[in-house]
Design a protein around this motif. Structure first.
Motif, PDB file in Angstrom:
ATOM      1  N   TYR A 159       0.726  -0.995   0.074  1.00 15.15           N
ATOM      2  CA  TYR A 159      -0.269  -0.117   0.090  1.00 15.15           C
ATOM      3  C   TYR A 159       0.835   1.272   0.078  1.00 15.15           C
ATOM      4  O   TYR A 159       0.605   2.157  -0.755  1.00 15.15           O
ATOM      5  N   ILE A 160       1.979   1.257   0.785  1.00 18.91           N
ATOM      6  CA  ILE A 160       2.733   2.390   1.023  1.00 18.91           C
ATOM      7  C   ILE A 160       3.731   2.761  -0.348  1.00 18.91           C
ATOM      8  O   ILE A 160       3.471   3.874  -0.882  1.00 18.91           O
ATOM      9  N   GLN A 161       3.908   1.632  -0.951  1.00 20.46           N
ATOM     10  CA  GLN A 161       4.593   1.781  -2.261  1.00 20.46           C
ATOM     11  C   GLN A 161       3.761   2.366  -3.400  1.00 20.46           C
ATOM     12  O   GLN A 161       4.117   3.428  -4.027  1.00 20.46           O
ATOM     13  N   GLN A 162       2.294   2.082  -3.380  1.00 18.47           N
ATOM     14  CA  GLN A 162       1.568   2.748  -4.172  1.00 18.47           C
ATOM     15  C   GLN A 162       1.388   4.170  -3.858  1.00 18.47           C
ATOM     16  O   GLN A 162       1.405   5.178  -4.809  1.00 18.47           O
ATOM     17  N   SER A 163       1.266   4.506  -2.500  1.00 16.25           N
ATOM     18  CA  SER A 163       1.421   5.838  -2.138  1.00 16.25           C
ATOM     19  C   SER A 163       2.689   6.762  -2.576  1.00 16.25           C
ATOM     20  O   SER A 163       2.530   8.095  -2.903  1.00 16.25           O
ATOM     21  N   LEU A 164       3.664   5.901  -2.204  1.00 12.60           N
ATOM     22  CA  LEU A 164       5.092   6.667  -2.766  1.00 12.60           C
ATOM     23  C   LEU A 164       5.184   6.889  -4.275  1.00 12.60           C
ATOM     24  O   LEU A 164       5.536   7.926  -4.599  1.00 12.60           O
ATOM     25  N   GLU A 165       4.723   5.934  -4.924  1.00 11.72           N
ATOM     26  CA  GLU A 165       4.599   6.121  -6.379  1.00 11.72           C
ATOM     27  C   GLU A 165       3.508   7.249  -6.841  1.00 11.72           C
ATOM     28  O   GLU A 165       4.241   8.342  -7.689  1.00 11.72           O
ATOM     29  N   LYS A 166       2.648   7.496  -5.924  1.00  9.52           N
ATOM     30  CA  LYS A 166       1.617   8.605  -6.288  1.00  9.52           C
ATOM     31  C   LYS A 166       2.268  10.036  -6.071  1.00  9.52           C
ATOM     32  O   LYS A 166       2.472  10.980  -6.741  1.00  9.52           O
ATOM     33  N   LEU A 167       3.060   9.960  -4.685  1.00  2.15           N
ATOM     34  CA  LEU A 167       3.887  11.310  -4.409  1.00  2.15           C
ATOM     35  C   LEU A 167       4.904  11.310  -5.473  1.00  2.15           C
ATOM     36  O   LEU A 167       5.121  12.598  -5.541  1.00  2.15           O
ATOM     37  N   SER A 168       5.842  10.412  -5.893  1.00  4.29           N
ATOM     38  CA  SER A 168       6.860  10.708  -6.581  1.00  4.29           C
ATOM     39  C   SER A 168       6.632  11.288  -8.038  1.00  4.29           C
ATOM     40  O   SER A 168       7.468  11.573  -8.898  1.00  4.29           O
ATOM     41  N   ALA A 169       5.255  11.070  -8.379  1.00  4.58           N
ATOM     42  CA  ALA A 169       4.887  11.372  -9.871  1.00  4.58           C
ATOM     43  C   ALA A 169       5.078  12.971 -10.137  1.00  4.58           C
ATOM     44  O   ALA A 169       4.756  13.615  -9.085  1.00  4.58           O
ATOM     45  N   ASP A 170       5.947  13.159 -11.232  1.00  6.33           N
ATOM     46  CA  ASP A 170       6.596  14.304 -11.552  1.00  6.33           C
ATOM     47  C   ASP A 170       7.312  15.269 -10.429  1.00  6.33           C
ATOM     48  O   ASP A 170       7.338  16.356 -10.414  1.00  6.33           O
ATOM     49  N   ARG A 171       7.729  14.306  -9.700  1.00  6.46           N
ATOM     50  CA  ARG A 171       8.969  14.944  -8.807  1.00  6.46           C
ATOM     51  C   ARG A 171      10.255  13.958  -8.704  1.00  6.46           C
ATOM     52  O   ARG A 171      10.176  12.878  -8.988  1.00  6.46           O
ATOM     53  N   THR A 172      11.000  14.966  -8.649  1.00  6.19           N
ATOM     54  CA  THR A 172      12.448  14.076  -8.434  1.00  6.19           C
ATOM     55  C   THR A 172      12.592  13.373  -7.250  1.00  6.19           C
ATOM     56  O   THR A 172      12.635  14.067  -6.031  1.00  6.19           O
ATOM     57  N   THR A 173      13.069  12.065  -7.267  1.00  4.09           N
ATOM     58  CA  THR A 173      13.086  11.080  -6.178  1.00  4.09           C
ATOM     59  C   THR A 173      14.323  10.373  -6.002  1.00  4.09           C
ATOM     60  O   THR A 173      14.720   9.661  -7.176  1.00  4.09           O
ATOM     61  N   ILE A 174      14.954  10.383  -4.967  1.00  4.75           N
ATOM     62  CA  ILE A 174      15.894   9.525  -4.819  1.00  4.75           C
ATOM     63  C   ILE A 174      15.736   8.819  -3.708  1.00  4.75           C
ATOM     64  O   ILE A 174      15.409   8.823  -2.406  1.00  4.75           O
ATOM     65  N   VAL A 175      15.942   7.229  -4.126  1.00  5.79           N
ATOM     66  CA  VAL A 175      15.441   6.178  -2.936  1.00  5.79           C
ATOM     67  C   VAL A 175      16.905   5.495  -2.882  1.00  5.79           C
ATOM     68  O   VAL A 175      17.396   5.027  -3.549  1.00  5.79           O
ATOM     69  N   ILE A 176      16.941   5.175  -1.437  1.00  4.47           N
ATOM     70  CA  ILE A 176      18.133   4.252  -1.052  1.00  4.47           C
ATOM     71  C   ILE A 176      17.124   3.043  -0.462  1.00  4.47           C
ATOM     72  O   ILE A 176      16.365   3.084   0.482  1.00  4.47           O
ATOM     73  N   ALA A 177      17.807   2.033  -1.122  1.00  4.32           N
ATOM     74  CA  ALA A 177      16.851   0.796  -0.847  1.00  4.32           C
ATOM     75  C   ALA A 177      17.995  -0.555  -0.515  1.00  4.32           C
ATOM     76  O   ALA A 177      18.903  -0.615  -1.437  1.00  4.32           O
ATOM     77  N   HIS A 178      17.441  -1.276   0.351  1.00  2.00           N
ATOM     78  CA  HIS A 178      18.263  -2.630   0.253  1.00  2.00           C
ATOM     79  C   HIS A 178      17.129  -3.551  -0.155  1.00  2.00           C
ATOM     80  O   HIS A 178      17.332  -4.559  -0.511  1.00  2.00           O
ATOM     81  N   ARG A 179      15.805  -3.200   0.280  1.00  3.84           N
ATOM     82  CA  ARG A 179      14.491  -3.983  -0.351  1.00  3.84           C
ATOM     83  C   ARG A 179      14.396  -3.831  -1.776  1.00  3.84           C
ATOM     84  O   ARG A 179      13.857  -2.744  -2.092  1.00  3.84           O
ATOM     85  N   LEU A 180      14.817  -4.477  -2.637  1.00  2.00           N
ATOM     86  CA  LEU A 180      14.771  -4.166  -4.093  1.00  2.00           C
ATOM     87  C   LEU A 180      13.246  -4.516  -4.728  1.00  2.00           C
ATOM     88  O   LEU A 180      13.140  -3.988  -5.755  1.00  2.00           O
TER      89      LEU A 180
END
Length: 588
Positions: free
Chosen positions: A512-533
């Motif tokens: 659910y959060i990933q869907q929200s983050l994708e919505k938030l990231s739309a048309d925004r510059t996003t840098i993601v640090i991730a170990h969970r690929l």
């Protein structure tokens, strides 16, 4: 002198109150000095007359004395109450200045200093400053006034006896100055030791759950006991020194009275001094000695207050490493194009954490950083909002060097969700609203919905007014993570940094959060640090960073097909391999 000038500057807002306090001090001193003179006048001119003269005069004398002591009452009330209030206000101003300076100091300062010691400077070190700010000028002023006034009056009674008195006083002054320098170091050591006690306490209480989980209460007790005993030893040294200091000065005071009695008896025998003059002289001796004792006690008070203020100025004189340039401009109309130009960075004098890194992130794109711990991913993201400054190279946003921008506008344009989520003590509503202080209740609730936390909040008895406890102790890790994400939704920045933003979530919440983050990231510059690929498969570009810099970059599909570091890392997570870590050396 610079410390003294800074201390005096805190009187500026309260100068009217200060001068009123000093004026009242003058009146109190005048009343005390007037009493022996009135008694001398009555003894010489009234009490030697007949019954009728005495009875007709004594009533007026009583009324005069009553008026003087009523005046002294009001002056003493003002000095004790408003004088202390002035000192308390000055202390509050100092504490606010120190807090504001703490807010301005760079991350590098907090990397090197203990929170408990910083709190000690903010709280404990300023306790004695109130007394110093109030009693310092007042004690000096009143004491000098009384000593000078009584000394002149004593000279008028008997010069030879007064010069003998002056000689003993001079010995007391020399002794006090010598001990004063020795006490300075002891009281400063007291401050250092109590700061260590606070540091030990703060460290133990902040990690109390770890302490209990390892059953290491005895270990923490021993650590605290050591700092506590060090403070006790320091206090013991100071009390021993104070004991000797006050005992010697008490002896000197006794010598003053002995000198007066012996010399007075001699002069009476010689016929150069009358008994009534000796009585008046002794009354003035009390007025003379009392301010001397006040100054002696003030020496201890001064050293306590001065040592606390000195530690405050040590912080205030520490310059932040990250500040606005004089000609810094605000960052506005942000598109979000980011470029790292040959960036290198090191902490203090250590080896480079990042070396000659160049990355261009087009506006509105989603970039993921992956790689082993210690490769510099978080450090790279910390450079963008200027938590630290680059050692070499530059970083630009929309072609503007971030060092040429105001810090407030730069950081306002960047939203960060960190791996270590911090919750402030307060309500859920207040914690979400930290992202936008003027947000409406509807905006806060919408942010919570986007972060998939609204339904949970509404299930609580007090809803958004529920207290989260210190550091969010009443919330689970996933709930704190989603509240932190809600803050960023509310802030609505053009640039996002997500440092393991979904690391504490279960699989269902992560989806659910990933869907929200994708919505938030739309048309925004996003840098993601991730170990969970699983959270970065749809990133526009994935950059693999190791301690040797950028090793791979491309889309998820491209990197999988290369069968390199990213591919190895991906198969470890999704194909059940039990290797501890990928062998990065084979890709060097």
């Amino acid at each position: 002198m610079s410390i003294l000038k800074r201390f005096i500057s805190y009187y500026q807002p309260y100068r009217v109150l200060f001068f009123a306090d000093m004026f009242c001090a003058v009146l109190v001193s005048a009343v005390d000095l007037a009493f022996p003179q009135i008694l001398n006048f009555l003894s010489s001119n009234v009490f030697t007359q007949g019954r009728d003269v005495i009875l007709s005069s004594i009533g007026y004398a009583g009324l005069l004395l009553l008026a003087l002591y009523i005046l002294k009452y009001f002056c003493q009330y003002f000095i004790t109450s408003w004088g202390h209030i002035m000192g308390a206000r000055m202390e509050a101003d100092m504490r606010l200045d120190l807090f504001d300076h703490y807010q301005r100091l760079s991350f590098s300062y907090y990397d090197k200093n203990n929170t408990g010691e910083m709190m000690s400077r903010l709280v404990n070190d300023l306790f004695d400053v109130t007394e110093l700010a109030h009693h310092g000028p007042e004690n000096i002023f009143i004491s000098v006034l009384k000593i000078a006034g009584s000394f002149i009056l004593l000279l008028m009674i008997n010069v030879k006896m007064t010069m003998l008195l002056f000689l003993v006083t001079l010995i007391m002054v020399v002794f006090s100055i010598e001990r004063n320098f020795r006490m300075k170091a002891v009281f400063m050591d007291n401050r250092v030791k109590i700061a260590q006690v606070n540091a030990s306490l703060q460290d133990s209480l902040a990690g109390i759950r770890v302490v209990k989980s390892f059953a290491n209460e005895e270990v923490e007790r021993n650590k605290f006991c050591k700092s506590n005993q060090d403070f006790l030893a320091s206090k013991t040294r100071s009390y021993k020194m104070m004991g000797g200091y006050h005992a010697w000065n008490s002896l000197f005071t006794g010598l003053l009275y002995i000198a007066v009695i012996v010399a007075g008896g001699y002069f009476i025998a010689e016929g150069t001094l009358h008994v009534t003059e000796l009585v008046i002289y002794i009354l003035y001796i009390n007025i003379y000695v009392n301010p001397l004792e006040v100054l002696i006690n003030f020496t201890e008070q001064f050293q306590k207050g001065f040592s606390g203020f000195k530690r405050l100025t040590d912080i205030l004189e520490t310059q932040p490493e990250i500040i606005d340039k004089p000609d810094a401009v605000p960052l506005d109309q942000v598109r979000g194009e980011i470029e790292f130009h040959n960036v290198s960075f090191r902490y203090n004098n250590e080896d480079d954490v990042l070396h000659d890194v160049s990355i261009r992130i087009p506006a509105g794109k989603n970039i993921a950083l992956v790689g082993p711990s210690g490769g510099g991913k978080t450090t790279l993201c910390s450079l963008l909002p200027r938590f630290y400054d680059v050692t070499a190279g530059s970083i630009t946003i929309d072609g503007k060097d971030i060092r040429d921008l105001t810090l407030k506008s730069l950081r306002s344009a960047i939203g960060i969700v960190q791996q270590d989520v911090y919750m402030f003590s307060g309500t859920i509503k207040e914690n979400i609203a930290f992202g936008k202080r003027e947000a409406t209740e509807e905006e806060i609730m919408e942010a919570a919905r986007n972060a998939n936390i609204h339904d949970y909040i509404m299930s609580l008895e007090e809803g958004y007014e529920t207290f989260v406890g210190e550091r969010g102790v009443r919330l689970s890790g996933g709930q704190k993570q989603r509240l932190a994400i809600a803050r960023v939704f509310l802030k609505n920045p053009p640039i996002l940094i997500l440092d393991e933003a979904t690391s504490a979530l279960d699989n269902e919440s992560e989806r659910y959060i990933q869907q929200s983050l994708e919505k938030l990231s739309a048309d925004r510059t996003t840098i993601v640090i991730a170990h969970r690929l699983s959270t970065i498969r749809n990133a526009d570009e994935i950059i693999v960073i190791t301690d040797e810099g950028i090793k791979e970059r491309g889309t998820h599909r491209e990197l999988i097909s290369e069968n390199g570091i990213y591919s190895n890392y991906y198969h470890m997570q999704f194909e059940g391999l039990e290797s501890a870590t990928p062998d990065y050396d084979q890709y060097r």
